[in-house]
Enzyme design. Sequence first.
Site, PDB file in Angstrom:
ATOM      1  N   ASP A  42      37.981  18.448  85.768  1.00  0.00           N
ATOM      2  CA  ASP A  42      37.270  17.214  86.073  1.00  0.00           C
ATOM      3  C   ASP A  42      38.197  16.010  85.899  1.00  0.00           C
ATOM      4  O   ASP A  42      38.967  15.931  84.939  1.00  0.00           O
ATOM      5  CB  ASP A  42      36.074  17.097  85.119  1.00  0.00           C
ATOM      6  CG  ASP A  42      35.194  15.915  85.428  1.00  0.00           C
ATOM      7  OD1 ASP A  42      34.630  15.867  86.534  1.00  0.00           O
ATOM      8  OD2 ASP A  42      35.079  15.021  84.562  1.00  0.00           O
ATOM      9  N   GLU A  52      40.026  18.328  90.539  1.00  0.00           N
ATOM     10  CA  GLU A  52      39.192  17.308  91.143  1.00  0.00           C
ATOM     11  C   GLU A  52      40.012  16.030  91.055  1.00  0.00           C
ATOM     12  O   GLU A  52      40.040  15.355  90.028  1.00  0.00           O
ATOM     13  CB  GLU A  52      37.874  17.131  90.382  1.00  0.00           C
ATOM     14  CG  GLU A  52      36.947  16.143  91.089  1.00  0.00           C
ATOM     15  CD  GLU A  52      36.194  15.216  90.148  1.00  0.00           C
ATOM     16  OE1 GLU A  52      35.229  14.595  90.611  1.00  0.00           O
ATOM     17  OE2 GLU A  52      36.564  15.076  88.977  1.00  0.00           O
TER      18      GLU A  52
END
Length: 541
Positions: A217, A276
């Site tokens: 993330d 990401e």
Amino acid sequence: MTELVETSCPGGAAGTATRWWRDAVIYQVYVRSFADGNGDGIGDLLGVRSRLPYLADLGVDAVWLTPFYTSPMADFGYDVADYRDVDPIFGTLADAAALVEEAHRHGLRVIVDVVPNHTSDQHAWFRQAVAAGPGSPERERYVFRQGKGENGELPPNDWESIFGGRAWTRLPDGEWYLHLFAPEQPDLNWDNPEIHEEFEAVLRFWLDLGVDGFRIDVAHGMVKAAGLPDVGHPDQVRMIGTDVVPFFDQDGVHDIHRAWRRLLDSYPGERIGVAEAWAPSPRRLAHYVRPDELHQAFNFHFLTTPWEAAGFRAVIQESLDTAGLVGAPTTWVLSNHDVKRHVTRYGDGGTGLRRARAAALLTLGLPGSAYVYQGEELGLPEVLDLPEEFLHDPQRLRDPDAGRDGCRVPIPWDETEPHFGFGLPGGEDPWLPMPASWGPLSVETQLADPASTLSLYRRAIEVRRSLRPLGEAPLEWLTSPEGTLAFTRGEGFVCTVNLTGEPVELPAPGRVLLASEEPLVTAGTARLAPDSAVWWERRDA
């Protein structure tokens, strides 16, 4: 597809390593909304485990699970309080281990989220930092600064939170802490070696449990520019992915990813890291997937491309070219838990669904790896009319229209209202209400319909697996009418896509393998339906 190479692979599915990630189809499970195994209205690990046969039958190679760690849920699990345990609403650590083991028995690899840019404000480290006070070693784990102004009453710089407002919160003792997301998500200080040591230990914990990789993330966010300089512009969230900002995509993040790649490579079974990462250009994005860094990076430039042939061709070619510079596969994604579902982005209703079906064949026909967000294989639209009392996404603080609740509504498994098989009979209502119209979109209904969107996805993934031309075979563009795309790959595979709202005629490349809507083929000519895609087996192959 790719050739299997036998290896010792305790963490991998089927005991083989193939560089499988280079052409894998990976299914994203948003755990809260996939399947409720205990009847409390919230999806959980037991629910995911119960639906593994469905995922195996769909034909995907791996499952990516969104965070299920201990969390106060200020950002639905992306505010982690304990990286080595499971939040009780999702189950137990034993449930996680059983899920990984059973997924491997079904031939599925398991990718889990790791959230390294920030923790929860309820993480033991942050609570210790608040209690310890300014200048303490505990505060060195986070980004604390004195404020500006005569009495430090102004934030240290002009950085804005992704969720709206300033990116700094002041404590009663006068110091400010950085949170690029919600105030409940304080940013970690990656200049501190202790942070590196902690996250390597976290990764080892889950690798030892058997997971096959990590979706990282905010992989672009851990390192901030020296001195934390002002951006100098308002509305900074709109700059992300297009402009250079001092809090994202700094060169120092690549040292972290190189260290993590070495750790992943030390385990058998082709364990992977997926970034990401928002970067100002595809070329900057390619830095995350250099040979000694991560294995994949989400291609958000593809996701945000409007339904228009020239735009798609440009972003596909640029993505292939820039990834090719570093020898990486391109990774394609149409939707995820952070963006409006593409059925709705592409026009909603019948038009949006036709385009989404065509986009599925376009995406699955491209070289590299593809991600499928739960429910896209059912053709689910965005839910735009959720009652106000259910809207709790912190991103709505920035923009009410940017809330992500509508793409996170639980998916329907059968036609039975009110829960459509999401939870147990007689159980609690789902945490987000499901539209009464979703029965015909359910898994049960679509499995019985060979013309359904689910049947199209199942067949496309099956054909993708079986045909030699796919995998990493390069793409060659073919001449085609305006408003269309046509390309060939490998030994005899052709994909044609009509992105116009009118029928288009072109020479029929050969035999139809699969179509989002059947073309009319007569005397060597194919008439493509509006907003449709066709896979062909070329005649001269």
